[in-house]
Design an enzyme around this catalytic site. Structure first.
Site, PDB file in Angstrom:
ATOM      1  N   ASP A 213       1.228  -1.526  -0.189  1.00  0.00           N
ATOM      2  CA  ASP A 213       0.411  -0.081  -0.270  1.00  0.00           C
ATOM      3  C   ASP A 213       0.944   1.273   0.229  1.00  0.00           C
ATOM      4  OD1 ASP A 213      -1.984  -1.260   0.209  1.00  0.00           O
ATOM      5  OD2 ASP A 213      -2.799  -1.466   1.973  1.00  0.00           O
ATOM      6  N   GLU A 263      35.124   2.280 -11.942  1.00  0.00           N
ATOM      7  CA  GLU A 263      34.587   3.432 -12.034  1.00  0.00           C
ATOM      8  C   GLU A 263      35.425   4.452 -13.116  1.00  0.00           C
ATOM      9  OE1 GLU A 263      31.213   3.227  -9.057  1.00  0.00           O
ATOM     10  OE2 GLU A 263      32.553   4.821  -8.203  1.00  0.00           O
TER      11      GLU A 263
END
Ligand code: HEM
Length: 456
Positions: A213, A263
């Site tokens: 929810d 990276e």
């Protein structure tokens, strides 16, 4: 009415209309499967029993004195949200195939486990998932492990005290083969991160209505049927009501220095400058460090970590097909493959994992992830993900490359990367980034129902 494992509607666990079998299921299921339990501090004990009667008595005692049910856990979460009342610690138990044999179950009996991979044990599956040879694993994992005990809580003292107590209760005949300890790491925004510095644990299959929810669901439906994690416990008094889950445990060491260097090298090779340099790491993981999905945005930032996305509008020019989260959850198919990940980071850091310090300030070993995930089927979930998706350079499209984070095996295939986010211009084919995650050992376990443990 038997528990419907295939129903995709999330479990309204405290509804008055819940049928008796489902109620019984929750009273007999271990916590941390349907919903993650707090385990900011985690102790993991690996046990070998050696005596049927004493092994059984130990587990029975543990289950009746220290373990709570999934329902109790869900009630505690509700009470914490409503009144801030702290819950009790988590104690979980998994038993390996060798452990079931040692507890007196016959070969015939053990065949009742539908998952062949569980019946083999992790050591016999290294060829299928390209794991390192067993003699390169850490000593603990080379041995025959019968059970794993997980002890988790928000406070280190609580975990330490319970660990002491449980070890003290081990019978003479049993051995503590080894242990791990995990502790959560967080970035300044308070989100849990892994050692490469990226937000982790955000995307999960959800089973409980309260959790579903809370999620936006315009693009991605986070609700999954119980079959993704539960199977009837074949040895429990009533397998219609008593369920368990297959647990994969893998100690994955991370060479953070090497990953952070890769990276930078990737950013250099693509000519990325300024803030755009962060896109290099995001192309490897599929999310920026702060969790922003690369398929949705070319830059990090912008509010709570989103999980409401798919890759449908992305031909690989935003998030490469090889990106870790795209490999391990392509989203437009393969929902039945998704596991409930419940891992924890291990190892001490003296640096700040999320900041921009140079690679040479980063650890090159002794830190990593205690990867743990609950499965309804190890062969078609964990192993499928590792083998058919992460280790497969041709998954979804030819020559997309291995999963740069967890892929194992020869990374000979050359790959391309989008030079500009969302534009068709690709880099020249280049070598894949090197492997920086090393499997140090592990095992497959079944996490039985409390009904089984209490009746031993
Ligand atoms: C997601 C890192 C091992 C499967 C993620 C995320 C990160 C991450 C940063 C994004 C956070 C999120 O979406 O929740 C790592 C690292 C690992 C590792 C550093 C090893 C050291 C594994 C392994 C598997 C796996 C061994 C399975 C074979 C997944 C899956 C997701 C995920 C299924 C969620 C993808 C989604 O639903 O979008 N991981 N992971 N990871 N990882 Fe890993």
């Amino acid at each position: 009415m038997p528990v419907d494992l295939t129903n995709a509607l999330p479990l309204a666990w405290d509804s008055a209309t819940l049928n008796a079998d489902t109620k019984a299921m929750l009273d007999n299921l271990q916590p941390n499967i349907l919903r993650a339990h707090v385990r900011e501090h985690l102790s993991v004990l690996f046990i070998r029993f050696n005596d049927v009667a004493e092994g059984k008595a130990f587990l029975r005692h543990l289950a009746t004195t220290k373990m709570k049910s999934a329902r109790k856990h869900l009630e505690e979460v509700r009470d914490f949200a409503a009144r801030g009342r702290r819950g009790t610690p988590y104690v979980g138990v998994g038993i390996s195939k060798a452990g079931y044999r040692d507890l007196g179950h016959s070969v015939e009996d053990v065949r009742k486990f539908g998952d062949k991979v569980f019946r083999d044990g992790m050591k016999r599956r290294i060829a299928e998932v390209d794991d390192p040879p067993v003699d390169q694993w850490e000593r603990t994992y080379q041995r025959e492990i019968h059970a794993v005990i997980l002890i988790g809580d928000a406070e280190p003292e609580t975990v330490a005290a319970l660990r002491e107590e449980i070890i003290g209760e081990l019978p003479e005949s049993a051995r503590l083969l080894g242990e791990e300890s995990g502790q959560g790491m967080r970035n300044p925004a308070g989100d849990g991160i892994e050692h490469f510095g990226y937000v982790d644990g955000r995307s999960q299959p959800l089973f409980v209505k309260d959790e579903v929810d809370k999620e936006p669901k315009k693009h991605w439906d986070p609700a999954f049927p119980l079959s993704n994690v539960l199977v009837p416990d074949p040895f429990a008094p009533n397998p219609v009501r008593h369920h368990g889950s297959y647990l994969v445990f893998r100690k994955l060491e991370q060479n953070v220095r090497a990953f952070k260097g890769l990276e930078q090298e990737l950013a250099d090779s693509l000519g990325l400058a300024g803030a755009d340099r962060d896109r290099a790491g995001a192309m490897l993981v599929g999310r920026f460090k702060d969790g922003t999905p690369l398929t949705s945005k070319p830059k990090a930032g912008g509010g709570p970590v989103s999980n409401d996305f798919t890759f449908d509008a992305d031909d690989g020019t935003k998030c490469p097909f090889s990106g870790h989260i795209r490999k391990t959850n392509p989203r437009s198919f393969g929902r039945e493959v998704l596991m409930a990940r419940r891992g924890q980071t291990y190892g001490e850091r003296t640096d700040e994992p999320w900041d921009d310090s140079p690679p040479e300030h980063r650890p090159s070993g002794e830190v990593g992830l205690l990867f743990m995930a609950f499965n309804g089927s190890l062969v078609s979930q964990f192993e499928f993900t590792q083998q058919q998706w992460a280790n497969n350079p041709d998954f979804q499209n030819p020559a997309t490359g291995h999963d740069p984070v967890i892929g194992q095996g020869d990374r000979a295939v050359k790959v391309t990367y989008p030079k500009v986010w969302g534009k068709p211009e690709l880099s020249v084919p280049q070598a894949q980034v090197a492997q920086t995650v090393t499997m140090k050992g592990g095992e497959y376990f079944f996490v039985p129902s409390l009904a089984y443990l209490r009746n031993l």
